[in-house]
Design a protein around this motif. Structure first.
Motif, PDB file in Angstrom:
ATOM      1  N   UNK A  25      12.451  -1.538  -8.508  1.00  0.00           N
ATOM      2  CA  UNK A  25      12.291  -2.271  -7.250  1.00  0.00           C
ATOM      3  C   UNK A  25      11.014  -1.861  -6.538  1.00  0.00           C
ATOM      4  N   UNK A  26      10.263  -2.851  -6.098  1.00  0.00           N
ATOM      5  CA  UNK A  26       9.084  -2.593  -5.261  1.00  0.00           C
ATOM      6  C   UNK A  26       9.512  -2.609  -3.799  1.00  0.00           C
ATOM      7  N   UNK A  42      12.888   4.829   0.492  1.00  0.00           N
ATOM      8  CA  UNK A  42      12.467   5.882   1.427  1.00  0.00           C
ATOM      9  C   UNK A  42      11.020   6.339   1.253  1.00  0.00           C
ATOM     10  N   UNK A  43      10.550   6.504   0.025  1.00  0.00           N
ATOM     11  CA  UNK A  43       9.181   7.019  -0.174  1.00  0.00           C
ATOM     12  C   UNK A  43       8.137   6.051   0.365  1.00  0.00           C
ATOM     13  N   UNK A  44       8.383   4.766   0.257  1.00  0.00           N
ATOM     14  CA  UNK A  44       7.435   3.789   0.793  1.00  0.00           C
ATOM     15  C   UNK A  44       7.310   3.871   2.300  1.00  0.00           C
ATOM     16  N   UNK A  81       1.041   0.547  -2.482  1.00  0.00           N
ATOM     17  CA  UNK A  81       1.498   1.921  -2.690  1.00  0.00           C
ATOM     18  C   UNK A  81       2.706   1.953  -3.620  1.00  0.00           C
ATOM     19  N   UNK A  82       3.671   1.069  -3.383  1.00  0.00           N
ATOM     20  CA  UNK A  82       4.872   1.013  -4.225  1.00  0.00           C
ATOM     21  C   UNK A  82       4.501   0.670  -5.675  1.00  0.00           C
ATOM     22  N   UNK A  83       3.528  -0.225  -5.850  1.00  0.00           N
ATOM     23  CA  UNK A  83       3.085  -0.564  -7.209  1.00  0.00           C
ATOM     24  C   UNK A  83       2.548   0.677  -7.890  1.00  0.00           C
ATOM     25  N   UNK A  84       1.703   1.434  -7.196  1.00  0.00           N
ATOM     26  CA  UNK A  84       1.148   2.655  -7.809  1.00  0.00           C
ATOM     27  C   UNK A  84       2.241   3.652  -8.149  1.00  0.00           C
ATOM     28  N   UNK A  85       3.270   3.748  -7.308  1.00  0.00           N
ATOM     29  CA  UNK A  85       4.385   4.663  -7.579  1.00  0.00           C
ATOM     30  C   UNK A  85       5.161   4.216  -8.817  1.00  0.00           C
ATOM     31  N   UNK A  86       5.431   2.931  -8.908  1.00  0.00           N
ATOM     32  CA  UNK A  86       6.191   2.398 -10.058  1.00  0.00           C
ATOM     33  C   UNK A  86       5.388   2.587 -11.344  1.00  0.00           C
ATOM     34  N   UNK A  87       4.094   2.333 -11.306  1.00  0.00           N
ATOM     35  CA  UNK A  87       3.278   2.439 -12.512  1.00  0.00           C
ATOM     36  C   UNK A  87       3.063   3.885 -12.963  1.00  0.00           C
ATOM     37  N   UNK A  88       3.236   4.846 -12.056  1.00  0.00           N
ATOM     38  CA  UNK A  88       3.134   6.265 -12.440  1.00  0.00           C
ATOM     39  C   UNK A  88       4.280   6.694 -13.332  1.00  0.00           C
ATOM     40  N   UNK A  89       5.434   6.066 -13.137  1.00  0.00           N
ATOM     41  CA  UNK A  89       6.652   6.508 -13.833  1.00  0.00           C
ATOM     42  C   UNK A  89       6.811   5.863 -15.174  1.00  0.00           C
TER      43      UNK A  89
END
Length: 89
Positions: A25-26, A42-44, A81-89
């Protein structure tokens, strides 16, 4: 949203619209009588605490009043920001 996250896809999750990317989820969003609920997990929200300070918030939610313009630039930054977080994982 699609111009910021063209590979994201729309779903209904927890009974509200959401966008997902790579199965994660974004953001979620929903319209209510007096506000638009925006849920970037929460992180977003933690990452943008200062920018979101003027809005009513929960742990992973923020309420944008319907009688004010939507903060589209801020929403765009949060989605990126959420996209970058998702793509890191």
């Amino acid at each position: 949203m699609k111009n910021v996250a063209p590979d994201a896809y729309e779903i209904i999750s927890y009974g509200i619209p959401a966008y997902k990317l790579n199965g994660k989820a974004l953001v979620y969003f929903a319209g209510y009588k007096n506000h638009v609920g925006f849920y970037a997990t929460p992180i977003g929200h933690i990452e943008f605490t200062e920018e979101l300070a003027k809005y009513k918030k929960g742990k992973g939610s923020v309420q944008f009043p319907i009688n004010e313009p939507m903060p589209l630039d801020l929403i765009t930054k949060i989605v990126k920001f959420r996209i970058s977080e998702v793509l890191k994982k």
